[in-house]
Design a protein around this motif. Sequence first.
Motif, PDB file in Angstrom:
ATOM      1  N   ASN A  93       0.853  -1.193   0.000  1.00 41.40           N
ATOM      2  CA  ASN A  93       0.000   0.000   0.000  1.00 41.40           C
ATOM      3  C   ASN A  93       0.879   1.228   0.000  1.00 41.40           C
ATOM      4  O   ASN A  93       2.035   1.131   0.408  1.00 41.40           O
ATOM      5  CB  ASN A  93      -0.869   0.013   1.268  1.00 41.40           C
ATOM      6  N   PRO A  94       0.373   2.396  -0.424  1.00 37.79           N
ATOM      7  CA  PRO A  94       1.223   3.593  -0.426  1.00 37.79           C
ATOM      8  C   PRO A  94       1.802   3.890   0.963  1.00 37.79           C
ATOM      9  O   PRO A  94       2.854   4.520   1.092  1.00 37.79           O
ATOM     10  CB  PRO A  94       0.269   4.706  -0.875  1.00 37.79           C
TER      11      PRO A  94
ATOM     12  N   THR B 243      15.787  -3.293  -6.732  1.00 41.57           N
ATOM     13  CA  THR B 243      14.335  -3.208  -6.576  1.00 41.57           C
ATOM     14  C   THR B 243      13.718  -2.366  -7.684  1.00 41.57           C
ATOM     15  O   THR B 243      14.258  -1.300  -8.009  1.00 41.57           O
ATOM     16  CB  THR B 243      14.003  -2.554  -5.214  1.00 41.57           C
ATOM     17  N   VAL B 244      12.580  -2.879  -8.239  1.00 41.68           N
ATOM     18  CA  VAL B 244      11.833  -2.053  -9.198  1.00 41.68           C
ATOM     19  C   VAL B 244      10.404  -1.904  -8.666  1.00 41.68           C
ATOM     20  O   VAL B 244       9.908  -2.788  -7.955  1.00 41.68           O
ATOM     21  CB  VAL B 244      11.782  -2.665 -10.611  1.00 41.68           C
ATOM     22  N   MET B 245       9.787  -0.777  -8.940  1.00 40.31           N
ATOM     23  CA  MET B 245       8.419  -0.544  -8.436  1.00 40.31           C
ATOM     24  C   MET B 245       7.533  -0.060  -9.577  1.00 40.31           C
ATOM     25  O   MET B 245       7.946   0.802 -10.352  1.00 40.31           O
ATOM     26  CB  MET B 245       8.457   0.545  -7.362  1.00 40.31           C
ATOM     27  N   ALA B 246       6.314  -0.621  -9.611  1.00 43.38           N
ATOM     28  CA  ALA B 246       5.355  -0.146 -10.612  1.00 43.38           C
ATOM     29  C   ALA B 246       4.062   0.209  -9.875  1.00 43.38           C
ATOM     30  O   ALA B 246       3.564  -0.605  -9.073  1.00 43.38           O
ATOM     31  CB  ALA B 246       5.091  -1.227 -11.643  1.00 43.38           C
ATOM     32  N   PRO B 247       3.518   1.417 -10.074  1.00 44.71           N
ATOM     33  CA  PRO B 247       2.318   1.818  -9.340  1.00 44.71           C
ATOM     34  C   PRO B 247       1.071   1.078  -9.856  1.00 44.71           C
ATOM     35  O   PRO B 247       0.985   0.768 -11.043  1.00 44.71           O
ATOM     36  CB  PRO B 247       2.224   3.314  -9.627  1.00 44.71           C
TER      37      PRO B 247
ATOM     38  N   VAL C 137       2.137  -6.049   8.383  1.00 47.35           N
ATOM     39  CA  VAL C 137       3.596  -5.967   8.181  1.00 47.35           C
ATOM     40  C   VAL C 137       3.876  -4.698   7.396  1.00 47.35           C
ATOM     41  O   VAL C 137       3.263  -4.470   6.342  1.00 47.35           O
ATOM     42  CB  VAL C 137       4.135  -7.196   7.405  1.00 47.35           C
ATOM     43  N   TYR C 138       4.776  -3.875   7.922  1.00 47.15           N
ATOM     44  CA  TYR C 138       5.078  -2.587   7.293  1.00 47.15           C
ATOM     45  C   TYR C 138       6.526  -2.504   6.852  1.00 47.15           C
ATOM     46  O   TYR C 138       7.404  -3.094   7.491  1.00 47.15           O
ATOM     47  CB  TYR C 138       4.823  -1.442   8.282  1.00 47.15           C
ATOM     48  N   VAL C 139       6.709  -1.802   5.798  1.00 48.64           N
ATOM     49  CA  VAL C 139       8.095  -1.425   5.439  1.00 48.64           C
ATOM     50  C   VAL C 139       8.260  -0.045   6.036  1.00 48.64           C
ATOM     51  O   VAL C 139       7.599   0.916   5.586  1.00 48.64           O
ATOM     52  CB  VAL C 139       8.300  -1.379   3.914  1.00 48.64           C
ATOM     53  N   GLU C 140       9.083   0.020   7.089  1.00 46.55           N
ATOM     54  CA  GLU C 140       9.252   1.290   7.794  1.00 46.55           C
ATOM     55  C   GLU C 140       9.815   2.349   6.851  1.00 46.55           C
ATOM     56  O   GLU C 140      10.658   2.042   6.011  1.00 46.55           O
ATOM     57  CB  GLU C 140      10.228   1.123   8.978  1.00 46.55           C
ATOM     58  N   ASN C 141       9.360   3.531   6.998  1.00 41.25           N
ATOM     59  CA  ASN C 141       9.850   4.696   6.233  1.00 41.25           C
ATOM     60  C   ASN C 141       9.684   4.551   4.727  1.00 41.25           C
ATOM     61  O   ASN C 141      10.457   5.124   3.944  1.00 41.25           O
ATOM     62  CB  ASN C 141      11.336   5.004   6.524  1.00 41.25           C
ATOM     63  N   PHE C 142       8.730   3.719   4.316  1.00 42.18           N
ATOM     64  CA  PHE C 142       8.574   3.516   2.876  1.00 42.18           C
ATOM     65  C   PHE C 142       8.212   4.830   2.192  1.00 42.18           C
ATOM     66  O   PHE C 142       7.322   5.552   2.635  1.00 42.18           O
ATOM     67  CB  PHE C 142       7.483   2.467   2.610  1.00 42.18           C
TER      68      PHE C 142
ATOM     69  N   TYR D 273       1.572  -0.473  -4.860  1.00 43.26           N
ATOM     70  CA  TYR D 273       2.766  -0.652  -5.724  1.00 43.26           C
ATOM     71  C   TYR D 273       3.098  -2.127  -5.838  1.00 43.26           C
ATOM     72  O   TYR D 273       3.007  -2.865  -4.849  1.00 43.26           O
ATOM     73  CB  TYR D 273       3.975   0.067  -5.118  1.00 43.26           C
ATOM     74  N   VAL D 274       3.461  -2.513  -7.055  1.00 42.73           N
ATOM     75  CA  VAL D 274       4.055  -3.858  -7.215  1.00 42.73           C
ATOM     76  C   VAL D 274       5.560  -3.652  -7.084  1.00 42.73           C
ATOM     77  O   VAL D 274       6.143  -2.837  -7.797  1.00 42.73           O
ATOM     78  CB  VAL D 274       3.720  -4.461  -8.596  1.00 42.73           C
TER      79      VAL D 274
END
Length: 475
Positions: free
Chosen positions: A88-89, A137-141, A107-112, A151-152
């Motif tokens: 999630n954003p 790492t690559v990200m696609a919205p 589960v969170y990615v801190e400071n994402f 995001y994927v």
Amino acid sequence: MKKTLYLKFIFAYLLFGLFGFIVVASFISDMTYDRCRQLEADRLYREAVTIADSYAADLYSAEVSLETVYRQLTALSHYTGTQIWILNPSGRMVVRSDTPLTQDDEVYVENFNPAVSAGKRYIEGDFFGFFQTPHLTVMAPITSNYKTSGYVVIHMESAAITKQASQLLNISWLELLFLLLLSLIILIFFTEIVYIPLRRITRATEQYASGNMHYQFTVDSEDEMGYLAASLNYMASEIARQEDDQKKFIANVSHDFRSPLTSIRGFLVAMLDGTIPAELYEKYLRIVLNETDRLKKLTDGLLTLNNLNTKGMLLSVSDFDINETIRSVSASFEQICREKNVRIRLILYGDELYVEADRDKIQQVLYNLVDNAIKFSRSSGDVQIETTERHRKVFVSVKDNGIGIPKDDQKFIFDRFYKTDLSRGKDKKGTGLGLSIAREIIRAHGENINVISTEGVGSEFIFTLQRSSLNDSYE
Ligand code: ADP
């Protein structure tokens, strides 16, 4: 010089190897890694976009279940060797391919912060402190209703890319090895073709420089090296021959000077100590005079030869009548012929026969040949002088029916000081220079002189001269 040339090549070879090693280990290694990372990032990004547009979009529009998406992404991540997440954003994980999550798991990615990848296709690092090891790492919205709903995110361990890059790099190492082997072959060829012959040539020049002109060496190649070696060999043998000739010449001169001087001294001492009585003085003084004549003849001959030998002998060429010259030379031998009862017969081509040559020098050649012919004739012998004309050349022949010249001696009689054993009894005054003077003069004219002789039968000396065009106007 010779050592350093070889060392220089070995040094250049090592430098080439070292330089190749540095280039492959640094530049090419970096370039390969960059290239692999770029390719992987592009591939993963395309995948991420596909997932974002398909499963992920369906997930957010609740068309498929979490479970289904999880299973799909797990299969895909195994296949591609990656981890695939949907975030999630806010940084909360919705799907994670390596661990099943339920709706309640938080589960969170801190400071994402999705903005980190803005403007870039990929980021590299520990992904906001989530991983222990570096990851690509690559990200696609995932967008729905013009809003980013998530995001994927696809991760790949950097170590996997390094492994891939090092496999590619192995090819470059192989290429380097191949190049080094190839240049080693060139080095061996160079040694065989250039260095070894060059070392032989250098060794030979050292020998020549130290005065050993008889040193011989071979370079078995037909290229410039072989040619250089052959020329050097030839040069050295020529110098050696000249040195030998010079030694022989000095030995001959000393010998020929010593015998008359010894006999002169012997007679003078005998006169002084009374061994020869005063009434016999005249007889012995005549012998002494004879010996001094011989010495004078010898010095004159040497001086003439020396002058003739100087390179570019100056000829005063003119058109003159060779028949007339022959007549005057034979006239000067009249008295001697009468004493020896020898007859000179002239068989001359036409009344006048003009040639282009140095008159005085040709006269000397004729003089030397006629002198020999009379000297080596038997009493009541015949000397025949003949002129003929063929192919715009004038042939002059001086022929006698005297003692002849043994076959083995014929090739030496034009050498300085050479006298045949046969002639020694007949001609005590001979210097052995007359024929070599004649040959030098004829050669200076660019013409030839030859002998035909049979021992006990006679000899014929023939030389050629350039026919003058004056003859045409008299015809
Ligand atoms: P020289 O002054 O001794 O005559 P040359 O150079 O003229 O010297 O001749 C060399 C030698 O060649 C002579 O000593 C002689 O042995 C030989 N020779 C030359 N001309 C004749 C000839 N017409 N017949 C026989 N032998 C000759």
